[in-house]
Motif scaffolding. Structure first.
Motif, short mmCIF file in Angstrom:
data_model
loop_
_atom_site.label_atom_id
_atom_site.label_comp_id
_atom_site.label_asym_id
_atom_site.label_seq_id
_atom_site.Cartn_x
_atom_site.Cartn_y
_atom_site.Cartn_z
N GLY A 255 0.84 5.94 4.19
CA GLY A 255 -0.37 6.69 4.98
C GLY A 255 -1.47 6.43 3.96
N THR A 256 -2.59 6.04 4.47
CA THR A 256 -3.68 5.62 3.92
C THR A 256 -4.64 5.19 4.68
N GLU A 257 -6.00 4.67 4.34
CA GLU A 257 -7.21 4.50 5.00
C GLU A 257 -7.29 2.75 5.09
N ARG B 142 -3.66 -7.53 1.05
CA ARG B 142 -5.19 -7.80 0.67
C ARG B 142 -6.10 -7.06 1.40
N ASN B 143 -5.47 -6.51 2.50
CA ASN B 143 -6.52 -5.72 3.80
C ASN B 143 -6.60 -4.41 3.63
N ILE B 144 -6.11 -3.84 2.63
CA ILE B 144 -6.04 -2.28 2.35
C ILE B 144 -6.82 -1.98 1.03
N GLN B 145 -7.31 -0.91 0.98
CA GLN B 145 -8.04 -0.61 -0.39
C GLN B 145 -6.94 0.37 -1.12
N TYR B 146 -6.04 1.36 -0.57
CA TYR B 146 -5.34 2.05 -1.39
C TYR B 146 -4.04 2.34 -0.56
N MET B 147 -2.90 2.15 -1.30
CA MET B 147 -1.69 2.58 -0.61
C MET B 147 -0.73 3.27 -1.37
#
Length: 237
Positions: free
Chosen positions: A35-37, A15-20
């Motif tokens: 590798g993500t933001e 839940r705590n990442i927008q894009y993976m």
């Protein structure tokens, strides 16, 4: 991103990442890397605990194209890094997760953002899929010894029949061959590349409607893939 249990159907969301993009399982099955933001605007390689969904920044990078991969024993990762001051000049780097020590493993003029990396199951080699080279009108797959030594070009194909479903490369469980796909006229077919000789053997499997790549199971007996067609519409609201 969600993890679904094949046995129970239970779904657990990260839940705590927008894009993976292209998440990868650790060898022990307890975490993922990608590798993500994150929500703080930091770009880099993050490790995700599958049980809690919590993310930890392993190494900060420029952009999202690092394509991180686990070592066979799960103690290291390999990733594509941009050299300072030149976003088109890339290299593959190894990072020890216990000590934080890094070393350069491979660089090449055809190594660019989006190049694919896969670690052999025995941990001895990296298979590196190069992007298309406009000068030679071809694309390549290189084998890079993890422990040091001379890298070699395993196979080179013209752009007209280049490896498709990029950056999909799958090692067979015995580390003796690579499974990928290539164009063959109007078709896209599954092929096996011998890791010793570079001989490419078609498997007579039409994968033209596969999208987003595929994954070989750890026992080498089955494939998971996404297929179908996408479309777009214009609506008046």
């Amino acid at each position: 991103v969600a993890v679904r249990s094949v046995e129970t159907g239970e779904v657990r969301r990260m839940r705590n990442i927008q894009y993976m993009p292209d998440p990868r399982w650790s060898p022990d099955g307890r975490s993922l890397i990608a590798g993500t933001e994150d929500g703080k605007g930091r770009t880099g390689i993050f490790q995700f605990d599958v049980q809690s969904g919590q993310a930890k920044l392993i190494v900060q990078t420029e952009g999202l194209g690092s394509n991180p991969r686990w070592s066979a024993d799960g103690t290291k990762i390999f990733y594509v890094k941009t050299r300072p001051y030149n976003v088109e000049d890339m290299l593959i780097r190894e990072r020890d997760l216990r000590t934080g020590v890094e070393r350069d493993v491979f660089t090449h003029p055809m190594l660019r953002r989006g190049s694919g990396i896969e670690v052999s199951p025995d941990g001895r080699y990296l298979a590196v899929r190069m992007n298309s080279d406009p000068a030679s009108q071809s694309s390549s797959v290189f084998l890079v010894p993890v422990g040091g030594g001379e890298s070699r070009e395993l196979v080179r194909v013209p752009i007209a029949s280049e490896m498709n479903l990029a950056p999909t490369l799958n090692w067979t469980p015995d580390s003796r061959a690579l499974l990928t796909a290539r164009k063959s006229g109007a078709r896209v077919e599954l092929v096996l590349i011998d890791a010793d000789t570079g001989f490419v053997r078609p498997l007579n499997v039409d994968v033209s409607e596969w999208t987003g790549g595929f994954t070989l199971s750890r026992d080498g007996r089955s494939l998971a893939f996404l297929m179908g067609k996408s479309g777009a519409e214009v609506w008046a609201l």
